[in-house]
Design an enzyme around this catalytic site. Structure first.
Site, PDB file in Angstrom:
ATOM      1  N   ASP A   1      11.248   0.056   0.458  1.00 19.71           N
ATOM      2  CA  ASP A   1       9.917   0.411   0.948  1.00 19.71           C
ATOM      3  C   ASP A   1       9.960   1.842   1.465  1.00 19.71           C
ATOM      4  OD1 ASP A   1       7.279   0.251   1.689  1.00 19.71           O
ATOM      5  OD2 ASP A   1       7.683  -0.793   3.566  1.00 19.71           O
TER       6      ASP A   1
ATOM      7  N   HIS B   1       0.815  -1.214   0.000  1.00 18.91           N
ATOM      8  CA  HIS B   1       0.000   0.000   0.000  1.00 18.91           C
ATOM      9  C   HIS B   1       0.849   1.265   0.000  1.00 18.91           C
ATOM     10  CE1 HIS B   1      -3.810  -2.050   0.433  1.00 18.91           C
ATOM     11  NE2 HIS B   1      -3.317  -2.766   1.426  1.00 18.91           N
ATOM     12  N   THR B   2       2.007   1.201   0.665  1.00 26.11           N
ATOM     13  CA  THR B   2       2.818   2.408   0.791  1.00 26.11           C
ATOM     14  C   THR B   2       3.499   2.780  -0.520  1.00 26.11           C
ATOM     15  OG1 THR B   2       4.698   1.090   1.547  1.00 26.11           O
ATOM     16  CG2 THR B   2       3.264   2.031   3.230  1.00 26.11           C
ATOM     17  N   GLN B   3       3.437   1.916  -1.517  1.00 23.83           N
ATOM     18  CA  GLN B   3       4.050   2.235  -2.801  1.00 23.83           C
ATOM     19  C   GLN B   3       3.122   3.045  -3.693  1.00 23.83           C
ATOM     20  OE1 GLN B   3       7.354   1.500  -3.080  1.00 23.83           O
ATOM     21  NE2 GLN B   3       6.909   0.909  -0.973  1.00 23.83           N
TER      22      GLN B   3
END
Length: 251
Positions: free
Chosen positions: A136, A32-34
């Site tokens: 990340d 999700h953080t990408q």
């Protein structure tokens, strides 16, 4: 806050076999953080004689939709140190939690230590560089401001963990629109006072409001001087659009 996932933690045995080998494109965990969902645009930092000013609008963009209108992107860390963010808001909340946890640890140790602008800038550099080294990254740019031994300090950070210092700075789209204006103003008035620095910071936000569709005329401002740091309430400036009537050639 969006849950963070370590993209390196996926085990190959959990991936389906395709043509006798593990697929690298199927069955991987969601990262999700990408792909940040709610983000903030540029922040402005200006050092003046005796302190610093940080300013940012309060819009949270959902993609290109300015969905949230009053989310703060300035953080008062203590009386001498403040922080401003542009980028993914969930990652900013994650950093807020890390800072609060570290502050509590220092308080419990009762050693008299507290964040200074330089120490926070250095610590954040390691946090962001460590995240990017794990593939990340935290999708943020930061500006750290305050007084270091009575001297104004402004430090910038990119999402890759690259750090720098300058007497003025802008992140995001502000690097192209506001930074030339800031450079011109400090060249004309290198000894500007707090009132002048406020005016320059707010005018920089106004320039961005006219030229960046993800900006807003609602903003928040914080000032650090020898008397401490003050995080002011959200305010709003009026836009002047009369010049739009003179634009020709786009019919």
């Amino acid at each position: 806050m969006a849950k963070r996932y370590d993209i390196n933690s996926a085990l190959l045995r959990d991936l389906p076999l395709i043509n006798g080998s593990h697929s690298s494109a199927v069955g991987q965990p969601k990262a999700h953080t990408q792909s940040p969902s709610v983000s903030g645009t540029a922040v402005i930092g200006v050092a003046f004689k005796g302190g610093i000013v940080l300013a940012a609008d309060t819009v949270g963009s959902y993609g290109t939709l300015c969905k949230l209108r009053t989310i703060p992107r300035l953080l008062r860390v203590n009386k001498s140190t403040v922080l401003a963010m542009s980028g993914d808001y969930a990652d900013f909340q994650y950093i807020e939690q890390l800072i609060a946890k570290k502050t509590m640890q220092d308080f419990c140790s009762d050693d008299g230590y507290e964040w200074t602008p330089k120490s926070l800038h250095s610590w954040l550099t390691r946090i962001l560089y460590n995240a990017r080294s794990k593939f990340d990254p935290l999708w943020n740019s930061y500006v750290v401001g305050g007084l270091e031994d009575g001297v104004p300090y402004l430090g910038g950070l990119t999402m890759l963990g690259i750090s720098y210092t300058a007497p003025y700075m802008a992140t995001g789209f502000g690097r192209f629109i506001a930074q030339p204006f800031l450079a011109d103003q400090l060249e004309k008035n290198p000894e500007m006072d707090e009132a002048a620095a406020r005016e320059v910071a707010i005018h920089s936000l106004r320039l961005l409001y006219y030229r960046n569709r993800e900006s807003s005329n609602k903003y928040q401002l914080t000032v650090v001087t020898k008397d401490g740091s003050v995080l002011e309430p959200i305010k709003e400036f009026e836009g002047v659009w009369d010049t739009a009537l003179m634009i020709r050639g786009y019919d």
